[in-house]
Motif scaffolding. Structure first.
Motif, PDB file in Angstrom:
ATOM      1  N   VAL A   1       0.558  14.915  -0.058  1.00 45.08           N
ATOM      2  CA  VAL A   1      -0.133  13.658  -0.401  1.00 45.08           C
ATOM      3  C   VAL A   1      -1.188  13.224   0.621  1.00 45.08           C
ATOM      4  O   VAL A   1      -2.316  12.919   0.196  1.00 45.08           O
TER       5      VAL A   1
ATOM      6  N   THR B   1      -6.180   2.431  -6.546  1.00 49.25           N
ATOM      7  CA  THR B   1      -6.057   3.764  -7.142  1.00 49.25           C
ATOM      8  C   THR B   1      -6.981   3.921  -8.338  1.00 49.25           C
ATOM      9  O   THR B   1      -7.636   4.962  -8.512  1.00 49.25           O
TER      10      THR B   1
ATOM     11  N   ASP C   1      -6.394   4.198   0.027  1.00 49.55           N
ATOM     12  CA  ASP C   1      -5.378   4.583  -0.953  1.00 49.55           C
ATOM     13  C   ASP C   1      -4.442   5.666  -0.422  1.00 49.55           C
ATOM     14  O   ASP C   1      -3.570   6.148  -1.134  1.00 49.55           O
ATOM     15  N   GLY C   2      -4.646   6.092   0.835  1.00 49.74           N
ATOM     16  CA  GLY C   2      -3.783   7.100   1.428  1.00 49.74           C
ATOM     17  C   GLY C   2      -4.084   8.513   0.968  1.00 49.74           C
ATOM     18  O   GLY C   2      -3.283   9.423   1.213  1.00 49.74           O
ATOM     19  N   GLN C   3      -5.239   8.750   0.337  1.00 50.37           N
ATOM     20  CA  GLN C   3      -5.584  10.088  -0.157  1.00 50.37           C
ATOM     21  C   GLN C   3      -6.452  10.797   0.887  1.00 50.37           C
ATOM     22  O   GLN C   3      -7.634  11.075   0.673  1.00 50.37           O
TER      23      GLN C   3
ATOM     24  N   ARG D   1       2.429   1.878  -3.256  1.00 52.08           N
ATOM     25  CA  ARG D   1       1.454   2.379  -4.222  1.00 52.08           C
ATOM     26  C   ARG D   1       1.204   3.873  -4.017  1.00 52.08           C
ATOM     27  O   ARG D   1       1.135   4.650  -4.976  1.00 52.08           O
ATOM     28  N   VAL D   2       1.077   4.280  -2.759  1.00 48.42           N
ATOM     29  CA  VAL D   2       0.871   5.704  -2.463  1.00 48.42           C
ATOM     30  C   VAL D   2       2.095   6.509  -2.888  1.00 48.42           C
ATOM     31  O   VAL D   2       1.986   7.573  -3.506  1.00 48.42           O
ATOM     32  N   THR D   3       3.282   6.001  -2.562  1.00 53.14           N
ATOM     33  CA  THR D   3       4.517   6.697  -2.905  1.00 53.14           C
ATOM     34  C   THR D   3       4.656   6.868  -4.408  1.00 53.14           C
ATOM     35  O   THR D   3       5.109   7.910  -4.893  1.00 53.14           O
TER      36      THR D   3
ATOM     37  N   ARG E   1       0.828  -1.212   0.000  1.00 52.09           N
ATOM     38  CA  ARG E   1       0.000   0.000   0.000  1.00 52.09           C
ATOM     39  C   ARG E   1       0.858   1.256   0.000  1.00 52.09           C
ATOM     40  O   ARG E   1       0.627   2.197  -0.754  1.00 52.09           O
ATOM     41  N   GLU E   2       1.895   1.272   0.859  1.00 52.89           N
ATOM     42  CA  GLU E   2       2.725   2.465   0.955  1.00 52.89           C
ATOM     43  C   GLU E   2       3.493   2.699  -0.339  1.00 52.89           C
ATOM     44  O   GLU E   2       3.657   3.836  -0.788  1.00 52.89           O
TER      45      GLU E   2
ATOM     46  N   GLN F   1       2.521   7.479  -6.489  1.00 57.07           N
ATOM     47  CA  GLN F   1       1.644   8.518  -7.031  1.00 57.07           C
ATOM     48  C   GLN F   1       2.278   9.905  -6.973  1.00 57.07           C
ATOM     49  O   GLN F   1       1.804  10.832  -7.631  1.00 57.07           O
TER      50      GLN F   1
END
Length: 510
Positions: free
Chosen positions: A134, A342, A380-382, A67-69, A64-65, A71
């Motif tokens: 972010v 995402t 998604d960390g958004q 994937r966020v990174t 997950r991290e 972006q």
């Protein structure tokens, strides 16, 4: 291990560095025939107690991290190509960055020109502004995690990796040590409190002090001794070591090194604005050439020394069509089942206006979609996009079912989590405190002792983050007493709380 092929594609070549948690290798991408860097992590070495379940949770957070990174798009950040697991190892495939890490660059230039220090810090501020938007907190900003490329640009490495290893953004590892390097660790991070953009700004202050003076502001023979100095000793003003340094630069370093996060600059953008008047001009007479960090400011967008590159052709933007709501909902379900979060977020955000137009804003289908959208944004960390959706859901539900309704409280709790992740500890504290009585009231519909314990723990960590150490300690001690009475002394939560309180006492005592 040289010659091992990761994920059937990345052939390891030369080891670049290693530590207790993993290794970094140069590797070759066999599919695209290019050099890459591969970071390998061993879940069994960092997950702590809990066996395979803890390792599986670490794998989930790692992917997950990453994937966020991935972006975050900024020239000051290393590009993430791939991530996953290969056997027992987690792997992260990154752009291979040529140049010198900042620690070596500093060692090769003594004294380090203060104009170079300003240029390095200004570039870092630009990258950190993108990262914090972010939001992501680096947590381990230090010279070894920064590269000076041949054209003088600074590239930040290991973005998001410390977040994966630091369980739920604030807790200590199973060894009782907070994630990060003691020499660059902010007081709130040393005490195990909630971290935020202000934590990275403190590390930036340590870094600037080191570049200007040749040494970190707080050193010692033990990690606890160093952390104690971070908490209680004032830093030595750099002009006492180098009188040629401008007074505004010294004042900025001291602000960045403030013990209380609220006394530091408000953002990386603010730090950049203070650095801008100090950036060098062509007339400074400084050495120039490869690995000169002032070059991006003196010759912006100029080709690298002895290197001319051709930019790729721009691609036309896709034309958006009016979405089919039913088909889009089915596609979102499939994407979520495949872990493609995402992409699911983008589709949900696109179909909500059409669904509201077709069915009405207050319809059950729109409410379900909006709830799924907010939950997926959080996953998604958004958090910045999730927060207004959660507040809207909370207000609508409270108007319909009341402020003590279980779903209303869940929306507000999720909003508090977003505020915490966004680096707004005071606002997060206020929201947690507002919902806590509903979870503690035994006659309320939302009564939930486990959730109330969790909220009280978050409040304790946030009190550390805003510098109120005495209140935080009282909060956590009271929580320890209550959790031991309910769960017994050997339950994971009181065990963690005792470790946290012991850690605070050790750091305070040095």
């Amino acid at each position: 291990m040289s010659g091992r092929v990761i994920a059937g594609r990345y052939e390891l070549a030369t080891i670049l560095g290693q530590g207790g948690m993993g290794q970094v290798w140069t590797a070759y991408d066999q599919r695209l025939d290019r050099r890459v860097a591969v970071k390998l992590l061993r879940p069994d070495r960092v997950a702590g107690p809990g066996g395979s379940g803890a390792a599986d949770e670490l794998r989930r957070r790692f992917v997950r991290e990453c994937r966020v990174t991935a972006q975050v798009d900024h020239p000051g950040l290393v590009t993430v190509h791939d991530a996953g697991n290969d056997g027992d190892d987690l792997f992260l495939v990154m752009q291979y960055v040529e140049g010198s890490d900042l620690a070596d660059h500093l060692a090769e230039h003594d004294p380090y020109p203060w104009q170079w220090s300003v240029a390095v810090a200004a570039q870092l501020c630009a990258a950190l502004s993108a990262v914090h938007a972010v939001p992501i907190v680096h947590r381990d900003l230090k010279p070894r995690n920064l590269m000076v490329r041949p054209d003088g640009t600074i590239t930040v490495l290991d973005l998001g990796v410390a977040s994966v290893l630091d369980n739920d953004t604030t807790r200590l590892t199973h060894t009782g040590t907070p994630i990060g390097s003691p020499a660059y660790m902010a007081p709130e991070q040393a005490m195990g409190g909630a971290v935020g953009p202000y934590t990275d700004l403190y590390a930036l202050g340590v870094l600037l002090h080191e570049l200007l003076s040749g040494d970190v502001p707080f050193a010692g023979s033990t990690a606890l001794g160093v952390l104690h100095r971070h908490l209680y000793e004032p830093p030595l003003p750099v002009r006492q070591i180098r009188p040629d340094i401008p007074e505004p630069l010294e004042a900025l370093v001291l602000r960045l090194l403030a013990k209380d996060p609220q006394h530091r600059p408000a953002s990386a953008q603010e730090v950049y604005e203070h650095l801008t008047p100090l950036l060098p001009s062509r007339s400074t007479g400084l050495p120039s050439g490869p690995l000169d960090p002032t070059r991006p400011f003196l010759r912006p967008h100029a080709p690298w020394p002895d290197l001319v590159t051709t930019p790729p052709a721009a691609q036309p933007a896709p034309v958006a069509a009016k979405p089919d709501v039913a088909a889009a909902v089915d596609e979102v379900k499939q994407l979520l089942g495949q872990g493609r979060i995402t992409q699911a977020v983008d589709i949900l955000g696109g179909i909500l206006p059409a669904a509201a137009e077709q069915h009405g804003e207050g319809s059950p289908v729109v409410r379900i979609l909006r709830k799924q959208y907010a939950a997926t944004l959080m996953d998604d960390g958004q958090y910045r996009r999730a927060l207004p959706e959660l507040r809207r859901l909370a207000d609508d539900r409270a108007a319909e079912a009341g402020p003590a309704d279980t779903q209303t409280l869940q929306y507000r709790y999720d909003a508090a989590q977003c505020l915490e992740q966004l680096g707004e500890p005071a606002a997060a504290l206020a929201e947690y405190r507002a919902v806590l009585p509903y979870y503690e009231n035994q006659y309320a519909t939302g009564n939930d002792p486990a959730r109330s314990f969790e909220i009280r723990q978050r409040i304790g960590y946030l009190l550390l983050a805003v510098g109120d150490h005495a209140a935080a300690r009282g909060q956590l001690q009271a929580l320890l007493y209550d959790t031991e009475r309910m769960y017994g002394p050997h339950h994971p939560l009181p065990v963690e709380l005792r470790r946290q309180l012991d850690r605070q006492m050790q750091v305070r005592g040095g």
